[in-house]
Design a protein around this motif. Sequence first.
Motif, mmCIF file in Angstrom:
data_model
loop_
_atom_site.group_PDB
_atom_site.id
_atom_site.type_symbol
_atom_site.label_atom_id
_atom_site.label_comp_id
_atom_site.label_asym_id
_atom_site.label_seq_id
_atom_site.Cartn_x
_atom_site.Cartn_y
_atom_site.Cartn_z
ATOM 1 N N LYS A 117 -8.408 38.689 -74.079
ATOM 2 C CA LYS A 117 -9.811 38.480 -73.746
ATOM 3 C C LYS A 117 -10.603 37.950 -74.943
ATOM 4 C CE LYS A 117 -13.427 41.180 -71.551
ATOM 5 N NZ LYS A 117 -13.722 42.450 -70.942
ATOM 6 N N LEU B 242 -17.141 27.627 -70.787
ATOM 7 C CA LEU B 242 -16.351 28.263 -69.744
ATOM 8 C C LEU B 242 -14.995 28.619 -70.338
ATOM 9 C CD1 LEU B 242 -16.243 28.887 -66.657
ATOM 10 C CD2 LEU B 242 -15.101 26.685 -66.396
ATOM 11 N N LEU C 185 -11.958 32.433 -66.204
ATOM 12 C CA LEU C 185 -12.221 33.789 -66.694
ATOM 13 C C LEU C 185 -13.708 34.111 -66.701
ATOM 14 C CD1 LEU C 185 -9.710 33.969 -69.670
ATOM 15 C CD2 LEU C 185 -9.432 34.903 -67.376
ATOM 16 N N GLY C 186 -14.555 33.129 -67.040
ATOM 17 C CA GLY C 186 -15.996 33.382 -67.023
ATOM 18 C C GLY C 186 -16.752 32.509 -68.007
ATOM 19 N N PHE C 187 -18.076 32.590 -67.896
ATOM 20 C CA PHE C 187 -18.965 31.822 -68.764
ATOM 21 C C PHE C 187 -19.287 32.602 -70.033
ATOM 22 C CE2 PHE C 187 -19.958 29.649 -64.779
ATOM 23 C CZ PHE C 187 -19.992 28.333 -65.202
ATOM 24 N N SER C 188 -19.637 31.863 -71.077
ATOM 25 C CA SER C 188 -20.173 32.470 -72.287
ATOM 26 C C SER C 188 -21.570 33.009 -71.970
ATOM 27 C CB SER C 188 -20.255 31.418 -73.400
ATOM 28 O OG SER C 188 -21.112 30.361 -73.009
#
Length: 194
Positions: free
Chosen positions: A52, A20, A11-14
Motif C-alpha cells: 500500500k 491515481l 487502488l484509489g486516488f491521492s
Amino acid sequence: LIYSQDKSMVLGFSPDGQWLSFLEYFRAGDDERVGIVHINSKTKHYFFSSSKLVWSPDMRSVVQGGPHKLPRGGGKFFIEDALLFMGLETAKPELVYPIEWASYYTPLAFSPDGSKLLFAASYTSPKLRQDLFLLDVEAKKTKPLIRGEEGVLLGPLGDSGSYFFKSDTELLMAKENLKEKAIEISVINIETGS
C-alpha cells in the motif's frame, strides 16, 4: 488512462485527486506491482512492491513499504526490505533503511506537517513482533515509539486507517482486543510515547 495487456486494478486516488494508484499484474500473472499516474498524463511510475502507498500531506512524495523486488540486470532481481520514497516531481525512488534486522516495514501515516512518518517494523525472530517508530523525513532518523508484544500485531497490519495524527504531537491508535472482544482507542503523545 491506464491500460495493460495484462490485468490492472484501481487502488484509489491521492488525497488531492490528482494521482491515481493502481495494481498491475504482469508476466502472465506471476508478479504484481503498484504504479501511479497523474490524471493529466499517460506516464506511469512504478514501485517495486505491491504494498500500500501513503501520500505525504504536501503531495510532494509517496512512500511504500517492502519487500521490494529490485532489478539487478539481465532479467534478474534481488529482494530488499526498506521504505521506498518517491518524489512526485522527480519520480526518483529513494530507499530508506530505518531499522536493522526488521523483516518488513509498513508505512502508516504522515504527521499533518509532513515532517514525520509513522511506520511499523515487523520482526519474525525469535517470535513475531511489531513495533511502531517515527521517522524524521528530512533527517531520515528513527525514533522508537511503541514496542509491541510478541505474537501481537499493533492494529491491522498495513491498515493505515488504524492510525491517525490528531496533531503534529498526538496520535490516535485503534487496536483490536481479541480477549475482551472490543476495539481500544488510545491517544499517544509522540514526544513521550505515552
